[in-house]
Write a protein that holds these residues in place. Sequence first.
Motif, PDB file in Angstrom:
ATOM      1  N   GLN A   1      59.903  31.552  66.126  1.00 43.45           N
ATOM      2  CA  GLN A   1      60.235  30.179  66.496  1.00 43.45           C
ATOM      3  C   GLN A   1      59.289  29.654  67.571  1.00 43.45           C
ATOM      4  O   GLN A   1      58.800  28.515  67.488  1.00 43.45           O
ATOM      5  CB  GLN A   1      61.674  30.111  67.001  1.00 43.45           C
ATOM      6  CG  GLN A   1      62.080  28.736  67.522  1.00 43.45           C
ATOM      7  CD  GLN A   1      63.481  28.736  68.113  1.00 43.45           C
ATOM      8  OE1 GLN A   1      64.351  29.453  67.643  1.00 43.45           O
ATOM      9  NE2 GLN A   1      63.694  27.931  69.134  1.00 43.45           N
TER      10      GLN A   1
ATOM     11  N   SER B   1      55.805  29.058  66.146  1.00 40.89           N
ATOM     12  CA  SER B   1      55.802  27.861  65.306  1.00 40.89           C
ATOM     13  C   SER B   1      55.795  26.589  66.154  1.00 40.89           C
ATOM     14  O   SER B   1      55.077  25.629  65.847  1.00 40.89           O
ATOM     15  CB  SER B   1      57.035  27.877  64.397  1.00 40.89           C
ATOM     16  OG  SER B   1      57.128  26.685  63.639  1.00 40.89           O
ATOM     17  N   PHE B   2      56.555  26.590  67.233  1.00 45.74           N
ATOM     18  CA  PHE B   2      56.626  25.411  68.100  1.00 45.74           C
ATOM     19  C   PHE B   2      55.254  25.124  68.697  1.00 45.74           C
ATOM     20  O   PHE B   2      54.776  23.973  68.666  1.00 45.74           O
ATOM     21  CB  PHE B   2      57.658  25.643  69.210  1.00 45.74           C
ATOM     22  CG  PHE B   2      58.119  24.379  69.885  1.00 45.74           C
ATOM     23  CD1 PHE B   2      59.425  23.932  69.763  1.00 45.74           C
ATOM     24  CD2 PHE B   2      57.237  23.618  70.653  1.00 45.74           C
ATOM     25  CE1 PHE B   2      59.842  22.760  70.371  1.00 45.74           C
ATOM     26  CE2 PHE B   2      57.650  22.455  71.271  1.00 45.74           C
ATOM     27  CZ  PHE B   2      58.955  22.018  71.130  1.00 45.74           C
TER      28      PHE B   2
ATOM     29  N   ARG C   1      52.378  26.097  67.623  1.00 41.39           N
ATOM     30  CA  ARG C   1      51.437  25.753  66.567  1.00 41.39           C
ATOM     31  C   ARG C   1      51.603  24.290  66.155  1.00 41.39           C
ATOM     32  O   ARG C   1      50.615  23.577  65.923  1.00 41.39           O
ATOM     33  CB  ARG C   1      51.666  26.682  65.369  1.00 41.39           C
ATOM     34  CG  ARG C   1      50.636  26.538  64.259  1.00 41.39           C
ATOM     35  CD  ARG C   1      50.696  27.711  63.282  1.00 41.39           C
ATOM     36  NE  ARG C   1      52.050  27.937  62.777  1.00 41.39           N
ATOM     37  CZ  ARG C   1      52.801  29.002  63.085  1.00 41.39           C
ATOM     38  NH1 ARG C   1      52.332  29.922  63.899  1.00 41.39           N
ATOM     39  NH2 ARG C   1      54.012  29.133  62.569  1.00 41.39           N
ATOM     40  N   ASN C   2      52.833  23.814  66.102  1.00 41.32           N
ATOM     41  CA  ASN C   2      53.092  22.429  65.696  1.00 41.32           C
ATOM     42  C   ASN C   2      52.573  21.399  66.701  1.00 41.32           C
ATOM     43  O   ASN C   2      52.282  20.255  66.324  1.00 41.32           O
ATOM     44  CB  ASN C   2      54.595  22.223  65.475  1.00 41.32           C
ATOM     45  CG  ASN C   2      55.107  22.938  64.240  1.00 41.32           C
ATOM     46  OD1 ASN C   2      54.333  23.256  63.328  1.00 41.32           O
ATOM     47  ND2 ASN C   2      56.409  23.212  64.204  1.00 41.32           N
ATOM     48  N   ILE C   3      52.487  21.790  67.959  1.00 37.00           N
ATOM     49  CA  ILE C   3      51.947  20.857  68.962  1.00 37.00           C
ATOM     50  C   ILE C   3      50.492  21.171  69.282  1.00 37.00           C
ATOM     51  O   ILE C   3      49.928  20.637  70.245  1.00 37.00           O
ATOM     52  CB  ILE C   3      52.800  20.867  70.252  1.00 37.00           C
ATOM     53  CG1 ILE C   3      52.745  22.234  70.931  1.00 37.00           C
ATOM     54  CG2 ILE C   3      54.237  20.468  69.961  1.00 37.00           C
ATOM     55  CD1 ILE C   3      53.399  22.251  72.315  1.00 37.00           C
ATOM     56  N   ASP C   4      49.904  22.053  68.473  1.00 29.92           N
ATOM     57  CA  ASP C   4      48.490  22.415  68.620  1.00 29.92           C
ATOM     58  C   ASP C   4      48.188  22.947  70.024  1.00 29.92           C
ATOM     59  O   ASP C   4      47.194  22.572  70.658  1.00 29.92           O
ATOM     60  CB  ASP C   4      47.602  21.199  68.320  1.00 29.92           C
ATOM     61  CG  ASP C   4      46.154  21.601  68.062  1.00 29.92           C
ATOM     62  OD1 ASP C   4      45.931  22.748  67.633  1.00 29.92           O
ATOM     63  OD2 ASP C   4      45.253  20.769  68.320  1.00 29.92           O
TER      64      ASP C   4
END
Length: 392
Positions: free
Chosen positions: A233, A236-237, A239-242
Amino acid sequence: MIVRRIALAAGGTGGHVFPGLSLAEALVGRGHVVHVLTDTRGTTFHDTIGKTCTVHKVRAASPSQSGPAAKLGAIVQLSLGVLDARGILKRNRIDGVVGFGGYPSVPAVIAGSIGRLPTILHEQNAVLGRANRWLLNRATAIATSFEHTAGLSHTDIKVARTGNPVRASIAARRNVAYGPFGRESEFHLCVFGGSLGAEVFSNTVPAAIASLDKDLRARLVITQQCRPEDLEQAESFYRNIDQAATIQTFFNDIPEKLAAAQLVVARAGASTVAELGVIGRPAILVPYSHAMDDHQSRNAEALEAAGAAWCMSEDRLSADLLATRLRTLMEDPHKLATAARSAWDFGIPDAAERLADFVLEHLAERAVFKNPSEVEKISRGANRTSERRALA
């Protein structure tokens, strides 16, 4: 040199074990004989000092367990552990016992008291732990880690602040400089949640980072410890905000990570607070809200009072509040540098040697030695050790 046989009692969590390991190394380094009494969880002793110390396993359990049957079973195990420990102390002609708190230390300290041996307690936290409170009337001396220790105001035994011994790999980084860094340089943020990570950090820290301005996020070099169940989790977090981040369930090079950090976000266990002080790194501390006797809050408050940390309650912690704190600190290098110096001043890098001095001197004071002149020899040896540390 007069060789003394000293029993150390520790087990359970690393917060009790690491100080015991450090004292063992200090005493063995001075030529004394060390026996370690531990429970089934104390395998760390076998792995690290099994070649220089004799390790004994004694029975122990916590009477704090729920249910009358479990409590009764724990008392039986502790009683059997006392018998185990008495035999070990007698067979090895032990001169004194040092207990590091936690219920694995109880049998050895009680056995030492029954045998009329000097029994010294070491308290790692700013609040006297339950096991040490229980043993206080049986002890002849206690060494503390903080200037003020709650629960210790009414005692007639000898008390000295020696500090909480840290691992040699931490002490070796005592003189690693903090910074320098500016408003546009890389900012190393380390997030540690104790030996098993912390769910609150896995959820709150990434969300706080996401709300920072892009220029601040671009500077961040994040190292974060996560529980295994939170790892995917958190990755992923980010990664989603680069946002680049190094996330693992465990780090083997924590001393190196701490030394490289401009800011640490962590729990406030005794070992963490001691390590932050020895290396000299500022921190945002979030005490574990379910810690026994809320001792982590007392630990954090002591570091905060020294100007070295900012304490945030877990119950009121939010991504917005954490982001505000991070933003303020990242934009104020001077405040962080001042806090780093305060942390450094708070630390006691030679705590293991101080504790060794205290133990040996107390053995002498308690007339363990048959020849009174040996008291003077021990004191002279301790003074020479202190002088060498002062010149180092």
